[in-house]
Design a protein around this motif. Structure first.
Motif, PDB file in Angstrom:
ATOM      1  N   LEU A  41       0.814  -1.225   0.000  1.00  0.00           N
ATOM      2  CA  LEU A  41       0.000   0.000   0.000  1.00  0.00           C
ATOM      3  C   LEU A  41       0.846   1.273   0.000  1.00  0.00           C
ATOM      4  CD1 LEU A  41      -3.018  -0.600   2.426  1.00  0.00           C
ATOM      5  CD2 LEU A  41      -3.076  -0.112  -0.017  1.00  0.00           C
ATOM      6  N   THR A  42       1.969   1.252   0.734  1.00  0.00           N
ATOM      7  CA  THR A  42       2.808   2.463   0.792  1.00  0.00           C
ATOM      8  C   THR A  42       3.327   2.790  -0.608  1.00  0.00           C
ATOM      9  OG1 THR A  42       3.535   1.677   2.939  1.00  0.00           O
ATOM     10  CG2 THR A  42       4.726   3.543   2.023  1.00  0.00           C
ATOM     11  N   ALA A  43       3.848   1.719  -1.260  1.00  0.00           N
ATOM     12  CA  ALA A  43       4.331   1.926  -2.630  1.00  0.00           C
ATOM     13  C   ALA A  43       3.179   2.375  -3.521  1.00  0.00           C
ATOM     14  CB  ALA A  43       4.943   0.638  -3.157  1.00  0.00           C
ATOM     15  N   GLY A  44       2.008   1.741  -3.331  1.00  0.00           N
ATOM     16  CA  GLY A  44       0.845   2.087  -4.146  1.00  0.00           C
ATOM     17  C   GLY A  44       0.453   3.548  -3.975  1.00  0.00           C
ATOM     18  N   GLY A  45       0.465   4.013  -2.741  1.00  0.00           N
ATOM     19  CA  GLY A  45       0.140   5.421  -2.485  1.00  0.00           C
ATOM     20  C   GLY A  45       1.119   6.353  -3.185  1.00  0.00           C
ATOM     21  N   GLU A  87      13.163   8.012   8.790  1.00  0.00           N
ATOM     22  CA  GLU A  87      11.764   7.651   8.546  1.00  0.00           C
ATOM     23  C   GLU A  87      10.898   8.784   9.100  1.00  0.00           C
ATOM     24  OE1 GLU A  87       9.200   3.555   8.778  1.00  0.00           O
ATOM     25  OE2 GLU A  87      11.294   3.561   9.342  1.00  0.00           O
ATOM     26  N   LEU A  88      10.165   9.422   8.230  1.00  0.00           N
ATOM     27  CA  LEU A  88       9.395  10.596   8.662  1.00  0.00           C
ATOM     28  C   LEU A  88       8.192  10.218   9.521  1.00  0.00           C
ATOM     29  CD1 LEU A  88       9.304  12.859   5.471  1.00  0.00           C
ATOM     30  CD2 LEU A  88      11.032  12.720   7.254  1.00  0.00           C
ATOM     31  N   PHE A  89       7.572   9.122   9.175  1.00  0.00           N
ATOM     32  CA  PHE A  89       6.357   8.724   9.904  1.00  0.00           C
ATOM     33  C   PHE A  89       6.462   7.249  10.286  1.00  0.00           C
ATOM     34  CE2 PHE A  89       5.329  12.113   6.915  1.00  0.00           C
ATOM     35  CZ  PHE A  89       4.856  13.080   7.783  1.00  0.00           C
ATOM     36  N   PRO A  90       7.252   6.941  11.311  1.00  0.00           N
ATOM     37  CA  PRO A  90       7.415   5.542  11.696  1.00  0.00           C
ATOM     38  C   PRO A  90       6.176   5.018  12.425  1.00  0.00           C
ATOM     39  CG  PRO A  90       8.614   6.957  13.202  1.00  0.00           C
ATOM     40  CD  PRO A  90       8.003   7.857  12.171  1.00  0.00           C
ATOM     41  N   ILE A 125       8.672  10.059   1.993  1.00  0.00           N
ATOM     42  CA  ILE A 125       7.963   9.068   2.807  1.00  0.00           C
ATOM     43  C   ILE A 125       8.376   7.652   2.411  1.00  0.00           C
ATOM     44  CG2 ILE A 125       5.675   8.153   3.385  1.00  0.00           C
ATOM     45  CD1 ILE A 125       4.587  11.009   2.897  1.00  0.00           C
ATOM     46  N   ILE A 126       8.510   7.431   1.105  1.00  0.00           N
ATOM     47  CA  ILE A 126       8.758   6.066   0.647  1.00  0.00           C
ATOM     48  C   ILE A 126      10.254   5.699   0.665  1.00  0.00           C
ATOM     49  CG2 ILE A 126       8.985   6.497  -1.836  1.00  0.00           C
ATOM     50  CD1 ILE A 126       7.430   3.990  -2.368  1.00  0.00           C
ATOM     51  N   ALA A 127      11.122   6.694   0.631  1.00  0.00           N
ATOM     52  CA  ALA A 127      12.570   6.416   0.486  1.00  0.00           C
ATOM     53  C   ALA A 127      13.133   5.419   1.513  1.00  0.00           C
ATOM     54  CB  ALA A 127      13.349   7.722   0.519  1.00  0.00           C
TER      55      ALA A 127
END
Lengths: 230, 289
Positions: B12-16, B123-126, B206-208
């Motif tokens: 989902l993260t990648a999808g977003g 990680e910005l939003f762990p 976010i995704i990096a």
């Protein structure tokens, strides 16, 4: 003093001269008609004046301010409006949205609808679905809302019924009577001369005649000779 | 089954991110008529500004803001090149130019960031946002999808309810007619490039951490992004959003199946192929008749 003064203007396309050493002037409250056969350079002239294509040399001035090096948007803000041939409505926008795009401070949609009441009932219709005549009315009204000092109109009658062309011509005459300087390029010579003040005839990129519209209208043989040369 | 669901949720993260990058690609295409292959590279440049500042000891959130500002500037710079020198070029020429720019940006980026040299990407939003069917859904997943949905809604509202949005729609329809009406075409185009630059940078930040944070890997996220945009036929924001999320889910599920996991990076290409064949079906049918 003329609103638009064009001096010694030359314009090339693909490095070939299409307009050469041309001088014209357009007065406030008057219609200057540009006539000529296909390939005479009429559309190129208007495109050079509005900045769609660059000019090779010469000057273009509105109210004495030279604009020949400015981008089209700057020329528009200096008071030059260009109604291109081909009825260039914004197809995906409604009639009213087309008009709102060109709304400037001080202009009002009511002016556009006063000029062409036909558009009122079509204001929520997508511009691509309007008839050819309505589209032409829309682009003229849209240009009017930019508060121009000089209006360039290219072949507004192309592909339209005679009754619509007559309607458009009378609207353009009304705009000139309200003080606008109009430069009208037209194929329907007789109709254009009947509403115009000053006539220019172009041949091979040069002005071969500069005179009064009524005189030329009354001399069809002279007009024929000017078109064809000789 | 549970493993498949876990993998799907992980996707989902990648999808977003694909969705957000795809929506930005559609935004750019619809408004300035450019199929932009540099979209992810612009965001990557901003992300690496964040990484460089963070590694140099600067606090996290000011570094994030500096990274977003840098992504915006890179976006505007590319927009300037495209509008200044290729404004009147055909869509295919513009796309080719952005491919060339992508290659150039990757080369410069790899040189400046040390190639495969490992980086400390914060990680910005762990953490986890909630559990779904026994699977942890990360905050990053929720945020990227939320950001993509927000961008979609804001893009629609902006284009349909503001004068600038109206001017942008006119510009997208007939650039020269718009300019002849005095619309500041170049400024509006740069606004589009800047906005998409800022959003893509934030998405990539976010995704990096979940990807190999090297310049090339992140820049090539443009491939699934354009696949998502193609699902929306470069017109529909909502279909692009769904396409991006769907692509992420499928990739995630593929990673849990041993026989196909090594081919999962080919999934965007398969989607591109499928959409192109589907969109050409009427022409092929007409030809066959």
């Amino acid at each position: 003093m003329s609103k638009l003064v064009v001096s010694n203007l030359s314009i090339n396309r693909a490095e070939l001269p299409v307009v050469s050493s041309l001088d014209i002037a357009v007065e406030s409250g008057a219609i200057s008609v540009v006539l000529g056969s296909n390939g005479a350079g009429k559309t190129t002239l208007l495109e050079g004046l509005s900045g769609i294509i660059p000019v090779a040399s010469g000057s273009i001035a509105i109210d004495g301010r030279e604009i020949q090096k400015a981008r089209p948007g700057v020329r528009s803000r200096e008071g030059l409006a260009h109604v291109e041939q081909g009825r260039t409505v914004f197809r995906q926008l409604t009639t009213e949205e087309n008009l709102r795009v060109s709304l400037h401070s001080g202009s009002d949609l009511a002016e556009a609808y006063a000029l062409f009441p036909e558009l009122v009932q079509r204001r929520t219709v997508k511009a691509s679905l309007l008839s050819g005549g309505e589209q032409q009315m829309l682009v003229i009204a849209r240009a009017l809302l930019t508060r121009p000092k000089v209006l360039l109109i290219d072949e507004m009658s192309a592909g339209l019924a005679p009754v619509i062309v007559t309607r458009l011509m009378s609207a353009v005459r009304k705009l000139a009577d309200n003080g606008l300087a109009v430069l009208l390029v037209e194929q329907f010579a007789a109709l254009a001369l009947s509403i115009g003040n000053r006539a220019y005839v172009m041949r091979r990129g040069r002005v071969v005649h500069d005179g009064d519209c009524m005189k030329l209208l009354k001399s069809p043989d002279e007009l024929h000779r000017l078109y064809l040369g000789g | 089954m549970n493993a498949l669901l876990t993998s799907a949720v992980a996707g989902l993260t990648a999808g977003g991110t694909y969705a957000l990058l795809g929506v930005c690609a559609v935004f750019t295409y619809r408004l300035v008529a450019v199929v932009n292959f540099t979209g992810a590279a612009i965001g990557t440049a901003g992300t690496f500004v964040l990484i460089a500042l963070y590694e140099a000891g600067f606090p996290l959130w000011p570094s994030v803001l500096a990274g977003i500002a840098a992504g915006t500037v890179v976006g505007v710079a590319i927009g300037f090149i495209m509008t200044r020198w290729f404004g009147e070029a055909s869509a295919s020429t513009k796309a080719a130019v952005t491919v060339a720019l992508l290659v150039g940006i990757i080369a410069i980026g790899l040189r400046l960031t040390g190639g495969q040299h490992p980086h400390n990407m914060p990680e910005l939003f762990p953490g986890s946002a909630f559990r779904m069917a026994g699977v942890e859904v990360t905050i990053a997943s929720v945020l990227t999808i939320g950001l993509a949905a927000l961008f979609t809604i804001l893009a629609d509202l902006f284009l349909n309810n503001t004068k600038v949005g109206l001017n942008l729609r006119a510009l997208a329809d007939r650039p020269m007619a718009a300019e002849l009406l005095g619309i500041r075409v170049q400024m509006l185009s740069l606004l589009v490039w800047g906005m998409t630059g800022a959003f893509t940078t934030f998405a990539l930040m976010i995704i990096a951490p979940q990807r190999s944070p090297n310049f090339m890997t992140l820049s090539l996220l443009v491939v699934p992004a354009l696949a998502a945009a193609l699902v929306g036929l470069f017109r529909s924001f909502w279909r692009t959003l769904a396409g991006g999320i769907g692509l992420g889910l499928v990739e995630g599920m593929a990673s849990s199946v041993d026989s196909v996991s090594q081919y999962r990076s080919a999934i965007p290409f398969l989607v591109v192929l499928a959409v192109l064949l589907w969109s050409q079906r009427e022409a092929r049918w007409d030809e066959a008749r």
